[in-house]
Enzyme design. Structure first.
Site, PDB file in Angstrom:
ATOM      1  CB  VAL A  63      -1.009  -0.091   1.230  1.00 34.49           C
ATOM      2  CG1 VAL A  63      -1.995  -1.016   1.159  1.00 34.49           C
ATOM      3  CG2 VAL A  63      -0.482  -0.091   2.472  1.00 34.49           C
ATOM      4  CB  SER A 141      -3.016   2.513  17.422  1.00 34.60           C
ATOM      5  OG  SER A 141      -2.407   2.053  18.435  1.00 34.60           O
ATOM      6  CE1 TYR A 153       1.080   0.908  14.600  1.00 35.07           C
ATOM      7  CE2 TYR A 153       0.723   1.505  16.714  1.00 35.07           C
ATOM      8  CZ  TYR A 153       0.315   0.912  15.496  1.00 35.07           C
ATOM      9  OH  TYR A 153      -0.768  -0.055  15.668  1.00 35.07           O
ATOM     10  CE  LYS A 157      -1.780   2.399  13.225  1.00 32.42           C
ATOM     11  NZ  LYS A 157      -2.598   1.744  12.362  1.00 32.42           N
TER      12      LYS A 157
END
Length: 250
Positions: A63, A141, A153, A157
């Site tokens: 992706v 998240s 991360y 998010k």
């Protein structure tokens, strides 16, 4: 919740939360394009859906690569004629403390999570707008609020939450809603691998996480899949721009 006869693309659906989401959508009548980074990863999910009487195909796609995302949606359109539901679930982790994190680890996580969500959403809206209908469900998240060792991360998010709200403003007039689910501790291969990398017993890690939850347990993929199904349903047309934390009240 009605998704009967809808066409759904679920990225990162070879295992874990993505696989369970694809299965739940199929169980409720959707036809599903199961996508993961390799075709081999899609096979188990596709087989499970077909064995249960549902309809699904597997498509390999990274992706973070525009050409592969465009090919994914071209395949979906060739097979089913439209795309009604997009679930942006694909993700990776490259955890480390900020002083140890490499450029490669930072870029890889943002490219898959944040850029991947952008590329898939952009491709989806091209085919949803003419039909004046669409459901885009993104994966954020609880780490969007910050988490030690996950500066990459967490940034990705948190960015997805902002992207979700912006897409809801831009696409709402075309009958397209955009919402996000933000899981807490969910028992998956990814969290098991995280425990191993930390040198922590997985059962001990689960027990510690359960103590922090109001419901005194950790989540399982079905808990998150049910939340996705809610946002994906026809009946959720007046709900957009929302972030639903699936974390047991932690």
């Amino acid at each position: 919740m009605t998704v009967t006869h809808r066409i759904a693309v679920v990225t990162g659906s070879g295992r874990g939360i993505g696989a369970e989401t694809a299965k739940q959508l199929a169980q409720h009548g959707a036809k599903v394009v199961v996508s993961d980074v390799t075709m081999a990863l899609t096979e188990e999910t596709v087989h499970a859906i077909q064995e249960a009487g549902g309809e699904a195909i597997g498509v390999a796609a990274d992706v973070s690569q525009r050409s592969q995302v465009e090919a994914l949606f071209s395949t979906a359109m060739e097979r089913f004629g439209r795309v009604d539901i997009l679930v942006n679930n694909a993700g990776i982790i490259r955890d480390n403390l900020v002083y140890k994190m490499t450029d490669e680890d930072f870029d890889a996580v943002l490219n898959v999570h944040l850029k991947g969500t952008f590329l898939c959403s952009q491709a989806a809206q091209k085919v949803m707008v003419p039909n004046q209908y669409g459901r885009i469900i993104n994966f954020s998240s609880t780490s969007a609020l910050g988490n030690r060792g996950q500066v990459n991360y967490s940034a990705a998010k948190a960015g997805i939450q902002g992207m979700t709200k912006t897409l809801s403003y831009e696409l709402g007039r075309y009958g397209i809603t955009c919402n996000a689910v933000a899981p807490g501790f969910i028992e998956t291969d990814m969290t098991r691998a995280t425990a191993a990398r930390m040198g922590v017993d997985f059962e001990a890690l689960k027990a510690a996480a359960a103590k922090e939850a109001a419901v005194l347990r950790v989540g399982v993929p079905a808990d998150v899949a049910h939340a996705v199904l809610f946002f994906a349903a026809d009946e959720s047309s007046f709900i957009t721009g929302q972030v639903l934390y699936v974390k047991g009240g932690a």
